[in-house]
Design an enzyme around this catalytic site. Structure first.
Site, PDB file in Angstrom:
ATOM      1  N   ASP A   1       0.820  -1.229   0.061  1.00  0.00           N
ATOM      2  CA  ASP A   1       0.085   0.163   0.100  1.00  0.00           C
ATOM      3  C   ASP A   1       0.924   1.319   0.062  1.00  0.00           C
ATOM      4  OD1 ASP A   1       0.721  -0.715   2.769  1.00  0.00           O
ATOM      5  OD2 ASP A   1      -0.771   0.806   3.408  1.00  0.00           O
TER       6      ASP A   1
ATOM      7  N   GLU B   1       0.198  -0.894   5.855  1.00  0.00           N
ATOM      8  CA  GLU B   1       1.100  -0.292   6.712  1.00  0.00           C
ATOM      9  C   GLU B   1       0.971   1.371   6.716  1.00  0.00           C
ATOM     10  OE1 GLU B   1       5.118   1.218   7.894  1.00  0.00           O
ATOM     11  OE2 GLU B   1       4.014   1.792   6.120  1.00  0.00           O
TER      12      GLU B   1
END
Length: 381
Positions: free
Chosen positions: A72, A136
């Site tokens: 991400d 994250e």
């Protein structure tokens, strides 16, 4: 299976628009690649977040080396400020551009390529595990923690883990992270009594108490640092009343502080100190002070030893640079992994992460794969 080109894989991942919490196709791409190489892959999706667990070798093997990373990325910001397509992965003068180029699709590509080629070309007596999350950069509630929960439930185990976050400030190879500071945020609300600014004696201005409290907190040295950590820091990041009028004393004032703390503190001990300071100021000014605290992670350290020596030796062999063992910077998912096994972090130079026109030198991606490959070879030798 031919050798995996980490540069091409980085480009393919950048072209997946995986802004948290969108998966964007990145984990599907990795899952297909890893399955083809003989990894047992499991999607560990939770709370709308996509995660991937992949293992080559026997479950529970006494020698199991793990990698951790995320696909991400943070939002683009002002897209018109980008001079290169943010999801284009275009290369100019030996540099690849795109959101996630540095943080950290290149790192994931490098360790995935290293792991696939290593187990394909020189199958080890052991297991190689990849834990890759899509959470994250977000709240980190359903990302690596979900993967670790899955591992505990199913009896999966890493003996050691390397997180592939960017760790080098300026040149490749100069820094390994062996720990991280703790991080916490506290929100204060001071409630006084609203009134006319011409008659302050008829009101109880919450800003006076807030100014005193923030000064006391910001002026207080938390510590002088410890053996492996710099001094802890406290930053006042906002003070606000939402009051547009110049002739009104507001009823409430709010502020926020962020603390990055070393191993001489815990989130609980700092929360108790903040509460004590707030109670003291509240009594002095006759106001109410409420606070709410969120602890993003406690400080931790993996003491220098076998794991850091292994990574340091590989970095030095591939770059000619002796890395510093550091605990600087913000937080990472290593703060969760450390509850499972010893963990260190090593990755690229992080100068452009989260910036407009984020980019990575192509040569660094290749070098990082070589470092990760050497780490695997040395670990299983």
């Amino acid at each position: 299976m031919s050798a995996i080109d980490p540069v091409r894989l980085t480009a393919d991942l950048i072209r997946c628009p995986s802004v948290t919490p969108e998966e964007g196709g990145a984990l599907h791409l990795l899952e297909a690649l890893l399955c083809e190489a003989g990894f047992a892959c499991t999607r560990v999706d939770r709370g709308g977040i996509s995660n991937l667990f992949a293992r080559w070798g026997d479950k529970g093997h006494v020698r199991s080396f793990g990698f951790n990373g995320h696909t991400d990325v943070v939002p683009l910001g002002d897209e018109t400020a980008w001079t290169m397509p943010p999801f284009g992965a275009e290369v100019r003068d030996g540099v690849m551009y795109g959101r996630g180029a540095t943080d950290m699709k290149s790192g994931v590509a490098a360790f995935a390529a290293a792991a696939i080629d290593f187990v394909t070309q020189t199958p080890p007596d052991g297991a190689v595990i990849l834990t890759i999350t899509g959470d994250e950069e977000g709240d980190a509630i359903d990302g690596t923690t979900a993967l670790l929960d899955h591992m505990q439930t199913t009896g999966e185990k890493m003996d050691v883990c390397l997180v592939g976050e960017p760790t080098c400030p300026n040149i490749m190879g100069e820094m390994i992270k062996i720990g991280r500071r703790g991080s916490m945020t506290t929100w204060f609300t001071v409630t006084g009594k609203q009134g006319h600014s011409a008659y302050p004696h008829r009101a109880n201005n919450p800003l006076n108490a807030m100014a005193r409290l923030m000064d006391r907190l910001a002026s207080h040295p938390l510590d002088q640092g410890t053996a492996h950590f710099d001094a802890s820091t406290l930053a006042v990041v906002t003070i606000d009343t939402g009051n547009p009028a110049t002739n009104v004393i507001p009823a409430q004032a709010r502020s926020t502080v962020n603390i990055r703390f070393n191993d001489s503190h815990s989130g609980a001990s700092l929360t108790a100190w903040l509460q004590q300071e707030a109670d003291s100021v509240a009594a002095e000014f006759g106001v109410e002070i409420d606070l709410k605290t969120q602890i993003s992670g406690e400080s931790f350290i993996t003491p220098p030893g076998a794991l850091s020596d292994l990574v340091s030796a590989a970095v030095q062999a591939e770059t000619g640079v002796t890395p510093e063992l550091s605990t600087t910077g913000g937080t990472s998912d290593a703060r969760f992994v450390k509850n499972h096994c010893p963990v260190v972090e090593f990755g690229l130079v992080g100068k452009t992460m989260h910036q407009v026109d984020e980019n990575v030198p192509v040569a660094q991606i290749k070098q990082l794969k070589s470092i990760y490959t050497r780490i695997l070879k040395d670990y299983f030798t």
